[in-house]
Design an enzyme around this catalytic site. Structure first.
Site, PDB file in Angstrom:
ATOM      1  N   ASP A   1      28.651  63.342  37.675  1.00 17.80           N
ATOM      2  CA  ASP A   1      28.827  64.186  36.615  1.00 17.80           C
ATOM      3  C   ASP A   1      29.443  65.660  36.983  1.00 17.80           C
ATOM      4  O   ASP A   1      30.372  66.163  36.145  1.00 17.80           O
ATOM      5  CB  ASP A   1      27.268  65.063  36.165  1.00 17.80           C
ATOM      6  CG  ASP A   1      26.575  63.811  35.553  1.00 17.80           C
ATOM      7  OD1 ASP A   1      27.128  62.741  35.284  1.00 17.80           O
ATOM      8  OD2 ASP A   1      25.313  63.952  35.341  1.00 17.80           O
TER       9      ASP A   1
HETATM   10  P1  NAP Z   1      24.911  62.248  39.721  1.00 22.43           P
HETATM   11  O1  NAP Z   1      26.074  62.895  38.206  1.00 22.43           O
HETATM   12  O2  NAP Z   1      23.581  62.073  39.085  1.00 22.43           O
HETATM   13  O3  NAP Z   1      25.797  60.975  40.005  1.00 22.43           O
HETATM   14  C1  NAP Z   1      25.251  60.460  41.032  1.00 22.43           C
HETATM   15  C2  NAP Z   1      26.011  59.118  41.388  1.00 22.43           C
HETATM   16  O4  NAP Z   1      25.645  58.621  42.638  1.00 22.43           O
HETATM   17  C3  NAP Z   1      25.593  57.908  40.438  1.00 22.43           C
HETATM   18  O5  NAP Z   1      26.591  57.773  39.399  1.00 22.43           O
HETATM   19  C4  NAP Z   1      25.411  56.767  41.038  1.00 22.43           C
HETATM   20  O6  NAP Z   1      26.548  55.690  40.683  1.00 22.43           O
HETATM   21  C5  NAP Z   1      25.814  57.138  42.704  1.00 22.43           C
HETATM   22  N1  NAP Z   1      24.914  56.489  43.480  1.00 22.43           N
HETATM   23  C6  NAP Z   1      23.754  56.334  43.573  1.00 22.43           C
HETATM   24  N2  NAP Z   1      23.449  55.794  44.784  1.00 22.43           N
HETATM   25  C7  NAP Z   1      24.293  55.610  45.438  1.00 22.43           C
HETATM   26  C8  NAP Z   1      24.563  54.816  46.660  1.00 22.43           C
HETATM   27  N3  NAP Z   1      23.722  54.452  47.407  1.00 22.43           N
HETATM   28  N4  NAP Z   1      25.866  54.877  47.247  1.00 22.43           N
HETATM   29  C9  NAP Z   1      26.854  55.410  46.351  1.00 22.43           C
HETATM   30  N5  NAP Z   1      26.775  55.788  45.286  1.00 22.43           N
HETATM   31  C10 NAP Z   1      25.569  55.930  44.749  1.00 22.43           C
HETATM   32  O7  NAP Z   1      25.235  63.344  40.684  1.00 22.43           O
HETATM   33  P2  NAP Z   1      25.900  64.481  40.766  1.00 22.43           P
HETATM   34  O8  NAP Z   1      27.439  64.541  40.651  1.00 22.43           O
HETATM   35  O9  NAP Z   1      25.643  65.030  42.105  1.00 22.43           O
HETATM   36  O10 NAP Z   1      25.692  65.581  39.749  1.00 22.43           O
HETATM   37  C11 NAP Z   1      24.159  66.134  39.809  1.00 22.43           C
HETATM   38  C12 NAP Z   1      23.569  65.969  38.474  1.00 22.43           C
HETATM   39  O11 NAP Z   1      22.207  66.090  38.431  1.00 22.43           O
HETATM   40  C13 NAP Z   1      24.211  66.985  37.483  1.00 22.43           C
HETATM   41  O12 NAP Z   1      24.364  66.371  36.120  1.00 22.43           O
HETATM   42  C14 NAP Z   1      23.190  68.221  37.454  1.00 22.43           C
HETATM   43  O13 NAP Z   1      23.387  68.857  36.073  1.00 22.43           O
HETATM   44  C15 NAP Z   1      21.727  67.405  37.516  1.00 22.43           C
HETATM   45  N6  NAP Z   1      21.076  68.275  38.187  1.00 22.43           N
HETATM   46  C16 NAP Z   1      21.056  69.002  39.423  1.00 22.43           C
HETATM   47  C17 NAP Z   1      20.247  69.873  39.917  1.00 22.43           C
HETATM   48  C18 NAP Z   1      20.392  70.500  41.168  1.00 22.43           C
HETATM   49  O14 NAP Z   1      19.694  71.585  41.412  1.00 22.43           O
HETATM   50  N7  NAP Z   1      21.307  70.034  42.079  1.00 22.43           N
HETATM   51  C19 NAP Z   1      19.116  69.911  39.157  1.00 22.43           C
HETATM   52  C20 NAP Z   1      18.749  69.374  38.069  1.00 22.43           C
HETATM   53  C21 NAP Z   1      19.805  68.481  37.502  1.00 22.43           C
HETATM   54  P3  NAP Z   1      26.155  54.018  40.978  1.00 22.43           P
HETATM   55  O15 NAP Z   1      24.838  53.891  40.432  1.00 22.43           O
HETATM   56  O16 NAP Z   1      27.194  53.250  40.331  1.00 22.43           O
HETATM   57  O17 NAP Z   1      26.446  53.854  42.295  1.00 22.43           O
END
Ligand code: NAP
Length: 599
Positions: A527
């Site tokens: 994301d």
């Molecule tokens: P993300 O959008 O959740 O994407 C994580 C990606 O990691 C997934 O698409 C998944 O794809 C991949 N993944 C999972 N396991 C894996 C593995 N073993 N090896 C390789 N890839 C793997 O993560 P992000 O880009 O870090 O974004 C964070 C999201 O969380 C944002 O939408 C944010 O708003 C939300 N959030 C964050 C917080 C905070 O404080 N950090 C709090 C609340 C919400 P595959 O399944 O295809 O592998």
């Protein structure tokens, strides 16, 4: 309104403002340690619990006090230990492999603890004894001396949080805060109402063992659930002390101020207890992570909340209605549970930060009940910190605070995406093919995301970066404020893998570098890299600030599939002709890439 209450309210508000100014200076790099530090400091509820456990009020009060001592000491010991473990990891490039001198072997500092401890014990003992025959009784003297120690402890807590404004001073700050805590606890042991130390000693021992083993052993990837669990323990302690105070005073009459503060303490404590327990269960995978929704959910929750508020108001006018008091406790526990079940595991960090601020309010209410100023101060600091962090997360996710406060968590609408083919072609690549690309480059920006945490790939990333560095390639890390599932999540994981924090760049700092970067290496992030946030007005992500990886000369994405991330939105980056997908578990892919580059 009594004068004591007015003073308490002034203190609460001023501590909140002070907390705001101190906490806004904490960089995103240290947001995860900030959460566990405020957790540890909020363990100050221990001092109220010690008095209840050791005083001769009633058997029930002693039992409730004992449980509260165990819970609070778990938080104090565990919170400070895990904060220190994290802070120790944050190092600059030239400090890797070197322990900081002032912490390493400074015998004077190590001696300071026992020496001051003994001086303090002697001082308090002398105070208690010396009063006989003088104007003030020894007990009154020790209470007034204790007040000054509490003031000093409060100053040390604030200095401790101020230390978190830079990784350089963070450990020193936490050392001061821990010292302040020790002083407050030891001082409280001399409270004149404490007559029996048996349950205090047992509670402190159990709490220290549980907190110590959690603080020393828990893996960094499990920090979110540990934080949630410790919120639940702190809230349980506050709630139990509130119940004990109710039971103690209900027979002799409770004025409306005391009943209001007890009501707030018990209600906020109880709902935070079950809410945080649910959050910890979801994050640990013990409970289903998916949101659980049903028809009429909001109506039921609002009705329940109204019933809780109604019982508190009724009790203020008729405090002797004991049965209703326990009904209120039950309703608050149920409300906390129902509040969290419709929220998906991925949104738990926002919930945790909010529950952190509720826990702070429960602590502050406990301070009002016991008229203990230091608890009012720490409760206010904790409340401000949790609230600020949840607001920061919302801003970085482009979601409104109202959306957070009114519980529409985890229900981000899924974007209607057409078949993948409609967005273009996806190009995949193997580690061996990638080595050719790495032969001719000069700069790489690594973009870690939640997948890095899932795969525990932080060490693999760090090893790869070191290898690239030895080949003369410039390596930078781009950290999005909400990458992962906790504020500052990626910083802690990378610090654990010995990545110097001067290689970590915030989103604002790194975005101008992308057009010059030869490769943007996206490791498990999704994301936070989605260009739809910039280009596509119909996307739920539209407006969220992102890492502009698509502006790099080439993009390599390490993930297992084309599945979307947390927001459930397809990522148009993967169809960009500049982008190549290295499919597989991030840790395995990094190992293969490392091996291929080495050979
Ligand atoms: P993300 O959008 O959740 O994407 C994580 C990606 O990691 C997934 O698409 C998944 O794809 C991949 N993944 C999972 N396991 C894996 C593995 N073993 N090896 C390789 N890839 C793997 O993560 P992000 O880009 O870090 O974004 C964070 C999201 O969380 C944002 O939408 C944010 O708003 C939300 N959030 C964050 C917080 C905070 O404080 N950090 C709090 C609340 C919400 P595959 O399944 O295809 O592998």
């Amino acid at each position: 309104m009594t004068t004591e209450l007015e003073i308490g309210l002034y203190i609460f508000i001023l501590a909140g403002f002070l907390g705001y100014h101190v906490i806004t200076r904490v960089p995103p790099l240290l947001h995860t340690p900030l959460m566990s530090a405020t957790n540890a400091i909020s363990g100050i509820s221990l001092i109220g619990s010690l008095v209840v456990a050791g005083a001769d009020y009633s058997r029930l009060s002693t039992a409730l006090g004992f449980i509260a001592v165990t819970c609070s000491s778990t938080n104090v010991v565990g919170g400070f230990l895990i904060t220190d473990r994290m802070l120790k990891m944050f190092k600059r490039g030239h400090e890797i492999g070197i322990q900081r001198r002032w912490i390493k072997f400074n015998p004077k500092l190590l001696l300071a603890f026992p020496v001051l401890f003994v001086v303090f014990l002697v001082f308090m003992h002398w105070f208690r004894r010396s009063g006989t025959g003088t104007q003030l009784s020894g007990a009154a003297l020790s209470v007034s001396a204790l007040r000054y120690f509490y003031i000093l402890s409060a100053v040390l807590f604030i200095l401790g949080l101020k230390g978190l404004s830079s990784p350089k001073f963070a450990r020193r700050g936490m050392f001061l805060a821990a010292f302040g805590m020790l002083m407050a606890i030891v001082g409280t042991l001399f409270h004149p109402e404490i007559v029996n130390y048996r349950w205090i000693a047992i509670g402190l021992a159990i709490g220290s063992i549980i907190g110590g083993s959690m603080g020393l052993r828990i893996p960094m990837t499990a920090v979110p659930q540990r934080t949630a669990l410790s919120h639940s323990l702190g809230a349980l302690a506050a709630s139990l002390i509130g119940i004990s105070e109710y039971v103690r005073h209900v027979g002799v009459g409770l004025d409306s101020v005391k009943m209001t503060t007890i009501g707030l303490e018990v209600v906020i404590g109880s709902l935070t207890f079950t809410g945080s327990l649910m959050a910890a269960g979801k994050l640990q995978g013990l409970l289903p992570g998916a949101p659980i929704t049903y028809r009429g959910q909001n109506v039921l929750n609002i009705t329940l909340l109204a019933a809780v508020v109604g019982t508190v108001i009724y009790l203020v006018f008729a405090p002797a209605a004991s049965t209703l008091f326990y009904v209120m406790v039950g309703l608050a526990l149920l409300f906390g549970f129902l509040l969290v079940i419709p929220i998906g595991a991925a949104d738990m960090p926002v919930v945790i930060a909010l529950l952190n601020s509720y826990g702070g309010l429960a602590d502050a209410s406990m301070g009002f009940v016991l008229m203990n100023k230091i608890q009012i101060i720490t409760g206010s600091l904790d409340g401000t910190s949790g609230f600020l962090l949840s607001l920061l997360m919302c801003r970085a996710m482009n979601r409104s605070a109202v959306n957070v406060l009114f519980g529409a968590f985890g229900k981000v609408a899924k974007e209607e995406v057409g078949p993948a083919a409609a967005m273009g072609t996806v190009r995949s690549i193997t580690p061996e093919e990638l080595t050719v690309l790495f032969d001719s480059i000069r700069s790489v920006i690594i973009v870690p995301g939640y997948g890095l945490a899932v795969a525990r790939a932080q060490h693999g990333v760090s090893e790869l970066a070191k290898l690239l560095f030895t080949r003369g390639i410039d390596v930078k890390y781009a950290i999005h404020p909400v990458a992962g599932r906790m504020p500052g999540h990626m910083n802690v994981l990378l610090a654990e893998a010995n990545v110097p924090y001067d290689q970590l760049y915030t989103m604002e700092q790194i975005n101008p570098y992308f057009p010059e970067a030869d490769i943007a290496l996206v490791v498990g992030a999704n994301d936070v890299t989605n260009p739809a946030a910039r280009n596509n007005k119909s996307s739920p992500l539209f407006g969220m600030p992102i890492l502009e990886v698509d502006r790099a000369k080439s993009v390599i994405v390490l993930k297992r599939s084309l599945r979307p991330g947390f927001a459930g939105v397809d990522n148009e980056l993967y169809y960009n002709p500049k982008c190549m997908m290295l499919f597989g578990d991030a840790k395995e892919s990094l190992n293969q890439l490392f091996a291929a580059l080495k050979s």
